[in-house]
Enzyme design. Structure first.
Site, PDB file in Angstrom:
ATOM      1  N   ASP A 469       1.159  -1.383   0.020  1.00 55.07           N
ATOM      2  CA  ASP A 469       0.058  -0.038  -0.188  1.00 55.07           C
ATOM      3  C   ASP A 469       0.828   1.457   0.237  1.00 55.07           C
ATOM      4  O   ASP A 469       1.880   1.493   0.132  1.00 55.07           O
ATOM      5  CB  ASP A 469      -0.233  -0.056   1.242  1.00 55.07           C
ATOM      6  CG  ASP A 469      -1.760   0.103   0.903  1.00 55.07           C
ATOM      7  OD1 ASP A 469      -2.865   1.974  -0.257  1.00 55.07           O
ATOM      8  OD2 ASP A 469      -3.408   0.587   2.023  1.00 55.07           O
ATOM      9  N   ASP A 538     -10.546   1.752  -3.073  1.00 55.59           N
ATOM     10  CA  ASP A 538     -11.442   1.509  -2.125  1.00 55.59           C
ATOM     11  C   ASP A 538     -12.967   1.153  -2.134  1.00 55.59           C
ATOM     12  O   ASP A 538     -13.470   0.765  -0.693  1.00 55.59           O
ATOM     13  CB  ASP A 538     -10.916   2.713  -0.600  1.00 55.59           C
ATOM     14  CG  ASP A 538      -9.350   2.302  -0.900  1.00 55.59           C
ATOM     15  OD1 ASP A 538      -9.261   0.978  -0.797  1.00 55.59           O
ATOM     16  OD2 ASP A 538      -8.941   2.922   0.033  1.00 55.59           O
TER      17      ASP A 538
END
Length: 726
Positions: A469, A538
């Protein structure tokens, strides 16, 4: 022999070469770029378009070649400071302060990299200054892809400053142009919008550094002569392979010529280049399609699987992620229970997300702990090895989340090495998601980040997957390491990242990794040399994902687009959510125990269907049948290379009352073949539609007449399996 005499001799040699009017052909099976020198020794674009059937016809274009001495000429790599009236590709400041360079043709070579790939190198030099530019063009004949990049070098006595350094400059002459760009924000990525291009410049760029693609993606489509369409019309589809700041400039001049300039964004990056060093730009990758964006996408997908995407021809792991089930609140026992759930679900792997690390400042929220990559002993007293073993004992693989480029202010790493952080030394600190960015221009930081991964893999050789990430852009643009070369930071940060990823790929070549950046903050093909897939957003609301996945499908194959089933949007039933996620690389991030028994049974059946058919999804040709932007329904299909199998996905989103529903026409099938149609992914007890299920149709019928797949039911979905009947 004096330098002045050498320059004169070189100039005479250039003029002699120019008199021969060198012509350079750069071609795929379908597209040809023709470059030619003029009497002034410089190199110009003569043609870019569909490949001509008769090679001698290219000689007819030469008659259109003017003396090329005015600022509107189509120079292959125009420079600033001369008679270039419009956007240049290259800008430089020499040791003596002069800001002009004239690049003249020296030579070119072409070599076969493989049967299908050819690389052409063109050398350009300045007559008065020791500056050299090499233009590279790599063609992929079968896939109709051209990749271009540039190498810049010099041997002046001191460093020079380069202020612009494009990867590519391309030109067209059409009556009109339309640009499709892909923009958005966190949780609303790749919104497609099309605008006409008229006189002046339209610039698409980013200045965010690490999480560079948060607001705009590094790819575009230009309709040449009309707005881009799916199955017809001429389009340019281009993307920059660079995991950092990029800029695309679309400039229409006073004669309605279009210039497309692509490369790193030079914003705050007028690069200091030392003598003898080579500045290599990232690759600009493009295709020209005369059959709309659908054909262009399929060419890009095929090229990516064959040449660019890590393990592009390989398999992918289905998974269960713990985030929705636990958030930061978990321990060993909770995770072991989830291993069993993953096995029961039928997926390949369990993925542990954020929250497993740090001890002095345990990671119980996103406010602390980043940088301290030791397991939290209060949560995981036996560390990662016990989790890897526990997953294996349960019958699944184990993967883990990391964010190694970032650091929390509240961390042991920051306390020990504040000099490793990109941070303004004399101003207020700016935080994004309570974190800062490590300075990857610094070799010591590169070593640290590699060490984080290397330690995990050395300690846990059976670790099967990393979710990498990157949640923060660069918000405090100062490098303690670079000192008086702060203008190199945006570029050297990305190069430092690549050095780390190169080492990881070399030592762990078969390690699958997901490229994540707070959602779709990193979605480029250079990053995907190291990662098997990326996390597009997301936002996992299935309705929104239909748009997001449609946008990314323009440039990326389905196996590169991770798609997870979650509890977002409770109005959508589990079937609709799963059917949407099955378009991409399937995963689950959901509380399995919280589902009803029939929902759990459906998910197990869907995973089994996905495993059985995923080769068609991953490696077949994709056809976008009905766009979600066009109304209340959408459909997409994949066709195997043999054309013996196909999968059709159809979704009713928000249909109108008494709406006129039209049949969905398939594409890409063998018109002479017979196909048996079967509806799959049905809820327990549900019956398939007898109007078409189990029946046999010719490919010709399915493509010309189609099937009545849409309904008036809100958030309804269908998946059809088509198989050639013997």
């Amino acid at each position: 022999m004096s330098k002045k005499l050498l320059s004169i001799l070189f100039f005479l040699a250039v003029i002699t070469l120019a008199a021969k009017s060198e012509t350079i052909h750069i071609a795929t099976r379908e597209t040809e770029l023709v470059l030619q020198t003029a009497q002034n020794g410089r190199l110009y674009q003569l043609y870019l378009g569909p490949r001509l059937a008769v090679p001698d016809d290219y000689s007819l274009l030469t008659a259109k070649m003017k003396s090329r001495s005015d600022g509107q000429a189509w120079e292959a790599y125009p420079v600033s400071g001369t008679e270039t009236y419009f956007e240049p590709a290259f800008g430089i400041r020499h040791n003596d302060g002069n800001q002009a360079t004239v690049l003249q043709y020296v030579s070119h070579t072409a070599k076969k990299v493989s049967d299908d790939v050819t690389e052409t190198t063109i050398i350009l030099k300045d007559v008065l200054y020791p500056v050299q530019v090499k233009l590279y063009y790599r063609t992929f004949a079968k896939d109709n892809i051209i990749e271009s990049w540039t190498e810049i070098s010099h041997t002046e006595k001191k460093p020079v400053n380069i202020s612009q350094y494009a990867s590519s400059m391309l030109y067209w002459k059409r009556n009109q142009y339309f640009l499709t760009e892909f923009s958005g924000d966190w949780a609303k990525e790749v919104n497609m919008s099309t605008v006409p291009l008229s006189f002046g410049k339209k610039v698409v760029d980013t200045k965010l550094g690490a999480r560079a693609n948060m607001h705009v993606s590094p790819f575009f489509t230009v309709g040449l002569g009309g707005a881009p369409r799916e199955n017809e019309g001429e389009v340019l589809m281009g993307t920059l392979a660079w995991t950092g700041n990029f800029r695309f400039t679309f400039e229409v001049d006073n004669e309605n010529n279009l210039r497309v300039v692509s490369g790193i964004n030079p914003y705050a990056s007028d690069y200091t280049l030392d003598p003898g060093k080579v500045f290599k730009t990232p690759s600009f990758i493009f295709t020209l399609s005369g059959q709309g964006t659908g054909k262009g996408s399929r060419d890009l997908h095929r090229w990516a699987r064959n040449y660019q995407l890590k393990d592009g021809k390989g398999d992918r792991l289905t998974l269960l992620n713990n985030w929705e089930a636990t958030g930061f609140d978990f321990n060993e026992q909770k995770l072991h229970d989830l291993f069993t759930e993953a096995k029961d679900l039928g997926v390949d792997m369990f993925l542990l997300d954020d929250g497993w690390f740090a001890n002095k400042y345990p990671r119980h929220s996103d406010t602390q702990g980043l940088g301290d990559w030791q397991p939290t002993t209060a949560k995981l007293p036996n560390g990662v090895p016990a989790l890897v073993k526990g997953a294996k004992d349960a019958g699944v693989k184990f993967g883990i989340w990391i964010e190694p480029e970032m650091v929390s202010q509240k961390s042991e790493l920051f306390e020990k090495h504040p000099d490793w952080v990109i941070l303004l030394p004399n101003r207020e600190r700016y935080y994004f998601r309570n974190q800062l960015v490590l300075d990857l221009s610094n070799p010591a930081v590169q070593e640290h980040v590699f060490g984080v991964i290397d330690h995990l893999m050395t300690e846990n050789p059976q670790l099967a997957y990393l979710k990498w990430d990157c949640n923060s852009p660069i918000t405090n643009i100062y490098s303690p390491y670079l000192k008086d070369r702060q203008n190199n930071l945006y570029v050297d940060y990305v190069r430092g990242l690549y050095k780390v990823l190169d080492r990881i790929k070399e030592k762990y070549p078969n390690l699958p990794m997901m490229l994540c950046s707070g959602g779709g903050g990193r979605t480029d093909y250079e990053g995907l040399r190291y990662f098997t897939e990326f996390w597009p957003s997301d936002n996992t609301d299935p309705v929104q994902r239909l748009f997001i996945q449609w946008g990314y499908s323009q440039f990326f194959p389905s196996k590169a687009i991770a798609a997870h089933v979650t509890s977002w949007n409770h109005d959508a039933n589990i079937k609709f959510r799963v059917d949407v996620a099955m378009q991409g690389k399937l995963g689950f991030d959901i509380n399995v125990k919280g589902m009803r028994p029939e929902e759990q049974a459906f998910c197990k059946s869907a995973v089994a269907n996905y495993e059985r058919l995923k080769d068609v999804n991953y490696n077949g040709d994709q056809y976008r049948l009905v766009s979600p932007y066009d109304g209340n329904h959408t459909a997409m299909m994949y066709v195997s290379e043999s054309r013996k199998q196909a999968i059709v996905y159809a979704y009713d989103v928000f249909p109108l009352f008494s709406e006129n529903l039209v049949a969905v026409k398939c594409q890409g099938l063998d018109p002479a073949a017979k196909y048996r149609v079967k509806e799959i992914n049905l809820m327990p007890g549900a019956q398939p539609d007898e109007a078409f299920n189990g029946k046999v149709y010719s490919g010709d019928y399915l493509m010309k007449i189609g099937l009545d797949l849409f309904t008036s039911t809100k958030l309804h979905s269908r998946i059809l399996e088509l198989e050639a009947a013997e």
